[in-house]
Design an enzyme around this catalytic site. Structure first.
Site, mmCIF file in Angstrom:
data_model
loop_
_atom_site.group_PDB
_atom_site.id
_atom_site.type_symbol
_atom_site.label_atom_id
_atom_site.label_comp_id
_atom_site.label_asym_id
_atom_site.label_seq_id
_atom_site.Cartn_x
_atom_site.Cartn_y
_atom_site.Cartn_z
ATOM 1 N N GLU A 227 0.826 -1.214 0.000
ATOM 2 C CA GLU A 227 0.000 0.000 0.000
ATOM 3 C C GLU A 227 0.859 1.263 0.000
ATOM 4 O O GLU A 227 1.597 1.532 0.945
ATOM 5 C CB GLU A 227 -0.898 -0.019 1.249
ATOM 6 C CG GLU A 227 -1.769 1.219 1.417
ATOM 7 C CD GLU A 227 -2.654 1.144 2.659
ATOM 8 O OE1 GLU A 227 -2.471 0.220 3.485
ATOM 9 O OE2 GLU A 227 -3.531 2.012 2.794
ATOM 10 N N LYS A 229 1.201 5.639 -0.666
ATOM 11 C CA LYS A 229 0.504 6.813 -0.141
ATOM 12 C C LYS A 229 1.122 8.061 -0.745
ATOM 13 O O LYS A 229 2.312 8.081 -1.065
ATOM 14 C CB LYS A 229 0.659 6.800 1.378
ATOM 15 C CG LYS A 229 -0.143 7.809 2.141
ATOM 16 C CD LYS A 229 -0.148 7.428 3.622
ATOM 17 C CE LYS A 229 -0.876 8.473 4.445
ATOM 18 N NZ LYS A 229 -1.158 8.027 5.797
ATOM 19 N N HIS A 287 -8.620 -0.376 0.052
ATOM 20 C CA HIS A 287 -8.882 0.137 1.389
ATOM 21 C C HIS A 287 -9.927 1.222 1.194
ATOM 22 O O HIS A 287 -9.598 2.340 0.810
ATOM 23 C CB HIS A 287 -7.606 0.712 2.014
ATOM 24 C CG HIS A 287 -6.862 -0.276 2.834
ATOM 25 N ND1 HIS A 287 -5.786 0.051 3.630
ATOM 26 C CD2 HIS A 287 -7.078 -1.611 3.025
ATOM 27 C CE1 HIS A 287 -5.362 -1.030 4.247
ATOM 28 N NE2 HIS A 287 -6.114 -2.058 3.887
ATOM 29 N N ASP A 327 -11.015 0.785 5.475
ATOM 30 C CA ASP A 327 -9.937 1.390 6.266
ATOM 31 C C ASP A 327 -10.346 2.792 6.688
ATOM 32 O O ASP A 327 -10.289 3.733 5.891
ATOM 33 C CB ASP A 327 -8.623 1.439 5.472
ATOM 34 C CG ASP A 327 -7.480 1.992 6.323
ATOM 35 O OD1 ASP A 327 -7.668 2.160 7.537
ATOM 36 O OD2 ASP A 327 -6.405 2.268 5.758
HETATM 37 C C1 RNT Z 1 -2.336 4.514 6.519
HETATM 38 C C2 RNT Z 1 -2.857 3.351 5.768
HETATM 39 C C3 RNT Z 1 -2.997 2.082 6.544
HETATM 40 C C4 RNT Z 1 -3.641 2.298 7.885
HETATM 41 C C5 RNT Z 1 -4.122 1.061 8.575
HETATM 42 C C6 RNT Z 1 -4.315 1.265 10.038
HETATM 43 O O1 RNT Z 1 -2.485 5.700 5.859
HETATM 44 O O2 RNT Z 1 -4.076 3.654 5.178
HETATM 45 O O3 RNT Z 1 -3.670 1.148 5.797
HETATM 46 O O4 RNT Z 1 -4.727 3.147 7.814
HETATM 47 O O5 RNT Z 1 -3.326 0.011 8.268
HETATM 48 ZN ZN ZN Z 2 -5.065 2.032 4.166
#
Ligand code: RNT
Ligand code: ZN
Length: 422
Positions: A227, A229, A287, A327
């Site tokens: 994941e 960001k 998510h 999420d």
């Molecule tokens: C953080 C990510 C991650 C978390 C969770 C708690 O920006 O979205 O996935 O929110 O794992």
């Molecule tokens: Zn997330």
């Protein structure tokens, strides 16, 4: 409304959809197959049971609604309550900090499957699948802002060991529950201010991931996901694990990519990405989150954004390749209700997507009839999808309409409020 009433109105809605060439029974059958992974961390504001420093990694949970779950038993009871109000068969997504080790003080790099045995037994008893997430934040060794991309070899080693432990646990869970456990990695690594060297942390991250994934597991037990960001609190200027980084890594290494709806520029459409990404990736983890102005992790609602996402998945025939997880974390409203609102919203988005006259719309588009396409898409927005939804809930033995909220109120009086007084 009484069951008879729901059924009668449903028959009228079914006819109305049939006139557009839509089979509501097919949509209901399709909806039954959708599993949503409820994020356990909504139940306790991402605190976990390991008594460490709690949330951070730039994540912020605001609110002080009474009744936060403080133990595995409480959290499982809350999840169970939520699941009784969500039609269909679903999953739960765990984070490593929800381990319940016998020995207090067990470190994250030492976690084992038996530290999750209460979760596994509960999932077996309730016929639920489980997914998993490493927890790379809220820990002294993450305080520098770097984990898997840390230059400090001690920290980096610790987090590699944590990731390896999570994968072993995920694979065991998948084997025991006979359903692949999607094991996700998100790290907070990045710089608050403008870096000089953008390359180094990414080189280190790549090396760490290669070390982590050197061990192979049966894909029927474990599916790895990554994941990225755009930015975070404390990593505004630079994020090592960016979208570009993980997309490239996932394509090159056959991993699943996790798209968090809060992790992109607000005008960027996650829905539009799916048909491009799935030409190259085997699978995607979602998510589902709702950002307001930033990655604020509000509870998802039936927004245009969410509907657009569901439409892309249904129209593209991607249901088998897209795993749906929630999420978000909101402590300003009843936490159990938040799960129900989110999951019901996601399911409604899928239902409306399944109630589209796809053949007709595709044909119009092929023939260049863009006027007809726009007119029909507009018409669909006021079709009685809510009535089909109520009928689906009735068949699943779950309260239709807003009646589910009465159950939450009872639970709040009987359980959550008392908890807050203890
Ligand atoms: C953080 C990510 C991650 C978390 C969770 C708690 O920006 O979205 O996935 O929110 O794992
Ligand atoms: Zn997330």
């Amino acid at each position: 409304m009484k069951d008879k009433g729901v059924e009668k109105i449903y028959r009228l809605a079914r006819e109305q959809y049939a006139r557009l060439g839509v089979n509501t029974e097919q949509a209901i059958a399709g909806l039954r197959k959708i599993n949503i992974a409820l994020n356990c961390w909504q139940g306790d504001d991402v605190t976990g049971f390991l008594n460490e420093t709690g949330i951070s990694g730039g994540l912020v949970c605001t609110g002080s609604y009474p009744g936060r779950a403080r133990s595995g038993e409480e959290l499982r009871a809350d999840l169970h309550k939520a699941l009784t109000l969500i039609p269909g068969r679903h999953r739960v997504s765990l984070h490593a900090i929800y381990a319940e080790p016998r020995r207090p003080g067990k470190q994250r790099n030492e976690l084992e499957t038996r530290d999750f045995s209460a979760w596994i037994a509960w999932a077996q008893a309730n016929r639920l699948g489980l997914d998993f997430n490493g927890t790379f934040f809220g820990h002294p060794l993450a305080a520098s802002g770097f984990t898997l991309s840390a230059r400090n070899e001690n920290s980096r080693r610790f987090w590699i060991e944590h990731a390896a432990a999570c994968r072993r646990i995920g694979a065991d869970i998948g084997r025991k529950l006979r359903s692949p456990c999607v094991t996700n990695i998100w790290i907070p690594d990045g710089f608050k201010d403008i870096p000089f060297d953008r390359k180094k942390p990414r080189e280190i991250l790549k090396k760490s991931l290669d070390e982590i994934f050197a061990r192979k597991f049966n894909p029927r037990h474990l599916v790895d996901s990554l994941e990225g960001k755009l930015f975070g609190i404390g990593s505004e200027a630079y994020v090592a694990g960016s979208y570009d980084f993980y997309l490239s890594y996932a394509v090159a290494n056959g991993k699943m990519l996790c798209l968090d709806m809060g992790h992109f520029h607000p005008t960027e459409s996650v829905a539009d990405k799916l048909s491009a990404l799935l030409l190259y990736l085997d699978g995607i983890l979602l998510h589902i989150s709702r950002g307001i102005r930033w990655d604020s992790d509000h509870a998802p609602i039936l927004s245009d954004e969410l509907r657009g996402l569901a439409e892309e998945i249904v129209r593209g025939g991607f249901l088998g390749r897209v795993k749906i997880g929630l999420d978000f974390f909101d402590a300003s409203i009843n936490r159990v209700a938040a799960w129900v609102i989110a999951a019901r919203g996601v399911l409604k988005a899928f239902l409306t997507a399944m109630l589209e006259p796809a053949t007709n719309l595709r044909q119009m588009e092929r023939r260049g009839n863009h006027t007809g396409r726009l007119a029909l898409l507009e018409e669909l927005k006021t079709m009685p999808a809510g009535i089909v939804w109520n009928e689906y809930c009735r068949r699943q033995g779950v309260p239709a309409g807003i009646e589910w909220l009465n159950e939450i109120k009872k639970y709040e009086r009987g359980v959550l409020t008392r908890r807050a007084k203890q």
